[in-house]
Design a protein around this motif. Structure first.
Motif, PDB file in Angstrom:
ATOM      1  N   LEU A 106       0.816  -1.212   0.000  1.00  0.00           N
ATOM      2  CA  LEU A 106       0.000   0.000   0.000  1.00  0.00           C
ATOM      3  C   LEU A 106       0.850   1.261   0.000  1.00  0.00           C
ATOM      4  O   LEU A 106       0.626   2.170  -0.806  1.00  0.00           O
ATOM      5  CB  LEU A 106      -0.966   0.003   1.182  1.00  0.00           C
ATOM      6  N   ALA A 107       1.825   1.326   0.871  1.00  0.00           N
ATOM      7  CA  ALA A 107       2.703   2.502   0.909  1.00  0.00           C
ATOM      8  C   ALA A 107       3.462   2.634  -0.404  1.00  0.00           C
ATOM      9  O   ALA A 107       3.541   3.726  -0.983  1.00  0.00           O
ATOM     10  CB  ALA A 107       3.668   2.404   2.087  1.00  0.00           C
ATOM     11  N   SER A 130       0.941   3.612  -3.305  1.00  0.00           N
ATOM     12  CA  SER A 130       0.351   4.948  -3.154  1.00  0.00           C
ATOM     13  C   SER A 130       1.389   6.033  -3.415  1.00  0.00           C
ATOM     14  O   SER A 130       1.095   7.044  -4.060  1.00  0.00           O
ATOM     15  CB  SER A 130      -0.288   5.111  -1.775  1.00  0.00           C
ATOM     16  N   LEU A 131       2.610   5.836  -2.952  1.00  0.00           N
ATOM     17  CA  LEU A 131       3.671   6.819  -3.198  1.00  0.00           C
ATOM     18  C   LEU A 131       4.122   6.782  -4.652  1.00  0.00           C
ATOM     19  O   LEU A 131       4.393   7.826  -5.257  1.00  0.00           O
ATOM     20  CB  LEU A 131       4.836   6.583  -2.248  1.00  0.00           C
ATOM     21  N   ILE A 135       2.188   6.054  -7.163  1.00  0.00           N
ATOM     22  CA  ILE A 135       1.136   6.732  -7.911  1.00  0.00           C
ATOM     23  C   ILE A 135       1.284   8.247  -7.785  1.00  0.00           C
ATOM     24  O   ILE A 135       1.124   8.973  -8.780  1.00  0.00           O
ATOM     25  CB  ILE A 135      -0.257   6.256  -7.462  1.00  0.00           C
ATOM     26  N   CYS A 136       1.604   8.742  -6.601  1.00  0.00           N
ATOM     27  CA  CYS A 136       1.814  10.190  -6.438  1.00  0.00           C
ATOM     28  C   CYS A 136       2.948  10.675  -7.332  1.00  0.00           C
ATOM     29  O   CYS A 136       2.831  11.707  -8.000  1.00  0.00           O
ATOM     30  CB  CYS A 136       2.106  10.537  -4.979  1.00  0.00           C
ATOM     31  N   LEU A 182      -5.579  13.089  -4.539  1.00  0.00           N
ATOM     32  CA  LEU A 182      -4.876  11.804  -4.571  1.00  0.00           C
ATOM     33  C   LEU A 182      -3.673  11.809  -3.637  1.00  0.00           C
ATOM     34  O   LEU A 182      -3.399  10.810  -2.964  1.00  0.00           O
ATOM     35  CB  LEU A 182      -4.459  11.471  -6.003  1.00  0.00           C
ATOM     36  N   ILE A 183      -2.981  12.931  -3.565  1.00  0.00           N
ATOM     37  CA  ILE A 183      -1.857  13.040  -2.633  1.00  0.00           C
ATOM     38  C   ILE A 183      -2.370  12.948  -1.194  1.00  0.00           C
ATOM     39  O   ILE A 183      -1.769  12.274  -0.352  1.00  0.00           O
ATOM     40  CB  ILE A 183      -1.063  14.338  -2.880  1.00  0.00           C
ATOM     41  N   ALA A 217      -3.058   9.344  -0.474  1.00  0.00           N
ATOM     42  CA  ALA A 217      -1.812   8.610  -0.196  1.00  0.00           C
ATOM     43  C   ALA A 217      -1.328   8.912   1.218  1.00  0.00           C
ATOM     44  O   ALA A 217      -0.877   8.007   1.930  1.00  0.00           O
ATOM     45  CB  ALA A 217      -0.739   8.976  -1.221  1.00  0.00           C
ATOM     46  N   TYR A 218      -1.447  10.148   1.611  1.00  0.00           N
ATOM     47  CA  TYR A 218      -1.056  10.514   2.977  1.00  0.00           C
ATOM     48  C   TYR A 218      -1.896   9.750   3.995  1.00  0.00           C
ATOM     49  O   TYR A 218      -1.379   9.175   4.951  1.00  0.00           O
ATOM     50  CB  TYR A 218      -1.193  12.024   3.196  1.00  0.00           C
ATOM     51  N   ASN A 235      -1.168   6.015   4.299  1.00  0.00           N
ATOM     52  CA  ASN A 235       0.145   5.759   4.896  1.00  0.00           C
ATOM     53  C   ASN A 235       0.215   6.204   6.341  1.00  0.00           C
ATOM     54  O   ASN A 235       1.009   5.675   7.120  1.00  0.00           O
ATOM     55  CB  ASN A 235       1.245   6.450   4.084  1.00  0.00           C
TER      56      ASN A 235
END
Length: 147
Positions: A96-97, A100-101, A103-104, A137-138, A141-142, A145
């Motif tokens: 996941l981390a 997600s990072l 993707i950012c 989206l950012i 992600a935050y 995480n």
């Protein structure tokens, strides 16, 4: 046709965290090296693609007729760096981390590439709604995480 392409992109997106997890297993249980595991991953991919290209009878053009700019060949280098980095990160920060990072980073680069029409992408200027979507989206992600 657009719906099919979107579904195909979503489906292909599921491969990346799975590939990184499998590469991390090769690292953990055999190679003890993210670069070596990535090399194995690329070798297997090269073999599979070679069979596909030859079975499909796709003609291979001569390099002497190429008008490709020199920097276009760096895609393989970027792929090798990306896969090796993600293979290293997968067991350390989790799927996941990592995704997600990733993707950012991809979204930030995509906004810049589209806005300026870099490396052949069509010019698509940043709009307020696109910027807002990127910020959301950012934030997502935050959140995934952080909690």
């Amino acid at each position: 046709m657009h719906a099919f392409l979107f579904i195909l992109a979503l489906f292909a997106g599921t491969f990346l965290p799975l590939q990184m997890g499998l590469n991390a297993m090769v690292t953990l249980h055999w190679s003890q090296s993210a670069p070596l595991s990535s090399l194995i991953s690329f070798a297997v991919g090269t073999i599979v693609l070679s069979f596909f290209v030859f079975a499909s009878r796709i003609p291979i053009p001569a390099l002497t007729t190429s008008t490709v700019p020199w920097y276009a060949w760096l895609g393989g280098l970027l792929g090798a760096i990306g896969v090796t980095t993600l293979t290293y990160l997968a067991p350390r920060i989790g799927a996941l981390a990592m995704i997600s990072l990733l993707i950012c980073g991809q979204l930030f680069a995509s906004v810049v590439l589209d806005h300026f029409g870099i490396v052949g992408y069509p010019l698509r200027p940043v709009t307020l709604m696109r910027a807002l979507g990127l910020v959301m989206l950012i934030c997502g992600a935050y959140l995934v995480n952080r909690y």
